[in-house]
Design a protein around this motif. Structure first.
Motif, PDB file in Angstrom:
ATOM      1  N   UNK A   1       0.837  -1.198   0.000  1.00 44.70           N
ATOM      2  CA  UNK A   1       0.000   0.000   0.000  1.00 44.70           C
ATOM      3  C   UNK A   1       0.873   1.250   0.000  1.00 44.70           C
ATOM      4  N   UNK A   2       0.263   2.409  -0.302  1.00 42.33           N
ATOM      5  CA  UNK A   2       1.023   3.663  -0.185  1.00 42.33           C
ATOM      6  C   UNK A   2       1.412   3.913   1.281  1.00 42.33           C
ATOM      7  N   UNK A   3       2.502   4.633   1.468  1.00 46.20           N
ATOM      8  CA  UNK A   3       2.904   5.021   2.819  1.00 46.20           C
ATOM      9  C   UNK A   3       1.889   6.014   3.376  1.00 46.20           C
ATOM     10  N   UNK A   4       1.446   5.769   4.595  1.00 50.07           N
ATOM     11  CA  UNK A   4       0.512   6.685   5.250  1.00 50.07           C
ATOM     12  C   UNK A   4       1.327   7.707   6.030  1.00 50.07           C
ATOM     13  N   UNK A   5       1.136   8.977   5.675  1.00 48.87           N
ATOM     14  CA  UNK A   5       1.891  10.072   6.258  1.00 48.87           C
ATOM     15  C   UNK A   5       0.960  10.889   7.155  1.00 48.87           C
ATOM     16  N   UNK A   6       1.249  10.892   8.463  1.00 44.85           N
ATOM     17  CA  UNK A   6       0.465  11.685   9.402  1.00 44.85           C
ATOM     18  C   UNK A   6       1.049  13.088   9.448  1.00 44.85           C
ATOM     19  N   UNK A   7       0.231  14.069   9.125  1.00 43.36           N
ATOM     20  CA  UNK A   7       0.616  15.475   9.154  1.00 43.36           C
ATOM     21  C   UNK A   7      -0.006  16.086  10.406  1.00 43.36           C
ATOM     22  N   UNK A   8       0.816  16.429  11.386  1.00 41.59           N
ATOM     23  CA  UNK A   8       0.330  16.913  12.682  1.00 41.59           C
ATOM     24  C   UNK A   8       0.427  18.434  12.741  1.00 41.59           C
ATOM     25  N   UNK A   9      -0.714  19.090  12.917  1.00 42.73           N
ATOM     26  CA  UNK A   9      -0.766  20.548  13.118  1.00 42.73           C
ATOM     27  C   UNK A   9      -1.108  20.790  14.581  1.00 42.73           C
ATOM     28  N   UNK A  10      -0.126  21.289  15.334  1.00 45.41           N
ATOM     29  CA  UNK A  10      -0.280  21.423  16.785  1.00 45.41           C
ATOM     30  C   UNK A  10      -0.709  22.814  17.235  1.00 45.41           C
ATOM     31  N   UNK A  11      -1.019  23.697  16.317  1.00 39.25           N
ATOM     32  CA  UNK A  11      -1.432  25.043  16.694  1.00 39.25           C
ATOM     33  C   UNK A  11      -2.700  24.969  17.546  1.00 39.25           C
ATOM     34  N   UNK A  12      -2.671  25.655  18.683  1.00 37.38           N
ATOM     35  CA  UNK A  12      -3.814  25.631  19.608  1.00 37.38           C
ATOM     36  C   UNK A  12      -4.242  27.018  20.048  1.00 37.38           C
TER      37      UNK A  12
ATOM     38  N   UNK B   1      -5.260  17.507  13.633  1.00 38.53           N
ATOM     39  CA  UNK B   1      -5.240  18.866  14.167  1.00 38.53           C
ATOM     40  C   UNK B   1      -5.501  18.829  15.663  1.00 38.53           C
ATOM     41  N   UNK B   2      -4.839  19.710  16.400  1.00 36.72           N
ATOM     42  CA  UNK B   2      -5.092  19.841  17.826  1.00 36.72           C
ATOM     43  C   UNK B   2      -6.364  20.641  18.077  1.00 36.72           C
ATOM     44  N   UNK B   3      -6.817  21.403  17.091  1.00 34.14           N
ATOM     45  CA  UNK B   3      -8.081  22.141  17.168  1.00 34.14           C
ATOM     46  C   UNK B   3      -8.844  21.942  15.867  1.00 34.14           C
ATOM     47  N   UNK B   4     -10.160  21.834  15.972  1.00 32.73           N
ATOM     48  CA  UNK B   4     -10.983  21.774  14.764  1.00 32.73           C
ATOM     49  C   UNK B   4     -10.890  23.118  14.051  1.00 32.73           C
ATOM     50  N   UNK B   5     -10.854  23.080  12.706  1.00 35.63           N
ATOM     51  CA  UNK B   5     -10.701  24.318  11.946  1.00 35.63           C
ATOM     52  C   UNK B   5     -11.154  24.132  10.504  1.00 35.63           C
ATOM     53  N   UNK B   6     -11.205  25.224   9.775  1.00 38.54           N
ATOM     54  CA  UNK B   6     -11.667  25.224   8.389  1.00 38.54           C
ATOM     55  C   UNK B   6     -10.741  24.428   7.479  1.00 38.54           C
ATOM     56  N   UNK B   7      -9.458  24.402   7.769  1.00 36.64           N
ATOM     57  CA  UNK B   7      -8.511  23.673   6.913  1.00 36.64           C
ATOM     58  C   UNK B   7      -8.797  22.171   6.980  1.00 36.64           C
ATOM     59  N   UNK B   8      -9.132  21.679   8.155  1.00 36.06           N
ATOM     60  CA  UNK B   8      -9.510  20.271   8.277  1.00 36.06           C
ATOM     61  C   UNK B   8     -10.731  19.945   7.424  1.00 36.06           C
ATOM     62  N   UNK B   9     -11.699  20.851   7.430  1.00 36.93           N
ATOM     63  CA  UNK B   9     -12.892  20.629   6.601  1.00 36.93           C
ATOM     64  C   UNK B   9     -12.540  20.667   5.112  1.00 36.93           C
ATOM     65  N   UNK B  10     -11.662  21.584   4.724  1.00 33.56           N
ATOM     66  CA  UNK B  10     -11.235  21.659   3.322  1.00 33.56           C
ATOM     67  C   UNK B  10     -10.471  20.403   2.911  1.00 33.56           C
ATOM     68  N   UNK B  11      -9.655  19.886   3.811  1.00 30.69           N
ATOM     69  CA  UNK B  11      -8.924  18.653   3.505  1.00 30.69           C
ATOM     70  C   UNK B  11      -9.873  17.469   3.347  1.00 30.69           C
TER      71      UNK B  11
ATOM     72  N   UNK C   1      -7.501  16.018  17.675  1.00 33.97           N
ATOM     73  CA  UNK C   1      -7.077  15.686  19.033  1.00 33.97           C
ATOM     74  C   UNK C   1      -7.574  16.763  19.995  1.00 33.97           C
ATOM     75  N   UNK C   2      -8.639  17.452  19.636  1.00 32.04           N
ATOM     76  CA  UNK C   2      -9.126  18.570  20.455  1.00 32.04           C
ATOM     77  C   UNK C   2      -9.459  18.122  21.880  1.00 32.04           C
ATOM     78  N   UNK C   3     -10.180  17.029  22.036  1.00 34.33           N
ATOM     79  CA  UNK C   3     -10.543  16.570  23.383  1.00 34.33           C
ATOM     80  C   UNK C   3      -9.325  16.052  24.127  1.00 34.33           C
ATOM     81  N   UNK C   4      -8.477  15.290  23.443  1.00 30.50           N
ATOM     82  CA  UNK C   4      -7.270  14.766  24.075  1.00 30.50           C
ATOM     83  C   UNK C   4      -6.387  15.907  24.582  1.00 30.50           C
ATOM     84  N   UNK C   5      -6.219  16.925  23.734  1.00 32.52           N
ATOM     85  CA  UNK C   5      -5.378  18.060  24.129  1.00 32.52           C
ATOM     86  C   UNK C   5      -6.012  18.863  25.259  1.00 32.52           C
ATOM     87  N   UNK C   6      -7.327  19.014  25.249  1.00 37.35           N
ATOM     88  CA  UNK C   6      -7.983  19.729  26.348  1.00 37.35           C
ATOM     89  C   UNK C   6      -7.718  19.015  27.670  1.00 37.35           C
ATOM     90  N   UNK C   7      -7.800  17.688  27.665  1.00 38.73           N
ATOM     91  CA  UNK C   7      -7.525  16.908  28.876  1.00 38.73           C
ATOM     92  C   UNK C   7      -6.063  17.057  29.294  1.00 38.73           C
TER      93      UNK C   7
END
Length: 163
Positions: A33-44, A73-83, A93-99
Motif C-alpha cells: 500500500x502507499x505510505x501513510x503520512x500523518x501530518x500533525x498541526x499542533x497550533x492551539x 489537528x489539535x483544534x478543529x478548523x476550516x482547513x480540516x474541513x477543506x482537507x 485531538x481537540x478533546x485529548x489536548x484539552x484533557x
C-alpha cells in the motif's frame, strides 16, 4: 524542483512528497500500500494561518500512488474541513489536548509526568490503529518533541518543518 519518485529501472530515487518534504529512497516503497503520512498541526491558539496552509498544500500535493496523507489537528478548523472535502482523512485531538492541558495547568509535577506518559501512549495507539508510516510535525522542532517524537522516532520515520 520536480518531484521524482522512480528512476527508469523502477527503483526509488531520492523522492519528494512535495517540494518541501524529502524522504530517503529506501522509505518510499511499501509492497502492499502507499505510505501513510500523518501530518500533525499542533497550533492551539484559535487561529488558522500559514502553517495550516503549508499542511494543506503538502497534503493535497502528495503523489497518492505512493503516499496517503492523514491530517491531525489539535483544534478543529476550516482547513480540516477543506482537507476532508479534498479526500484527505482528517482527525482531531481537540478533546485529548484539552484533557492534557488541564492536567499540565494543575501545577502538580507528578500529575504532569504521568500525563506525559499517557500522552505518549495515546499517540502510540493512534499511530498503530491508523497504520501510520511517517509522522510529519508541521510546526517547530520543539512542538511534538515530548510526545510525538519519542513514539514516531522509535517506531517509524519522523520529519518536521520549521515556520
Amino acid at each position: 524542483m520536480q518531484p521524482r519518485h522512480t528512476v527508469d529501472d523502477g527503483q526509488p530515487s531520492t523522492a519528494l512528497i512535495s517540494s518541501r518534504f524529502f524522504v530517503h529512497p529506501e522509505h518510499c516503497v511499501r509492497p502492499d500500500r502507499p505510505l501513510r503520512v500523518l501530518l500533525v498541526e499542533a497550533n492551539e491558539d484559535g487561529t488558522t494561518g500559514g502553517s495550516h496552509q503549508a499542511l494543506f498544500d503538502l497534503a493535497v500535493g502528495m503523489n497518492r500512488e505512493r503516499y496517503e496523507p492523514v491530517a491531525l489537528f489539535y483544534e478543529d478548523n476550516i482547513v480540516g474541513r477543506r482537507l476532508r472535502d479534498a479526500g484527505v482523512e482528517v482527525h482531531s485531538f481537540a478533546q485529548e489536548r484539552a484533557d492534557e492541558v488541564r492536567v499540565h495547568q494543575s501545577g502538580r509535577k507528578l500529575a504532569k509526568l504521568l500525563e506525559l506518559g499517557r500522552a505518549v501512549q495515546r499517540r502510540h495507539a493512534f499511530l498503530r490503529a491508523h497504520r501510520i508510516d511517517i509522522v510529519h510535525l508541521n510546526n517547530a522542532p520543539e512542538t511534538g518533541s515530548d510526545d510525538w517524537l519519542p513514539v514516531s522516532g522509535a517506531l517509524l520515520r519522523c520529519t518536521m518543518s520549521i515556520r
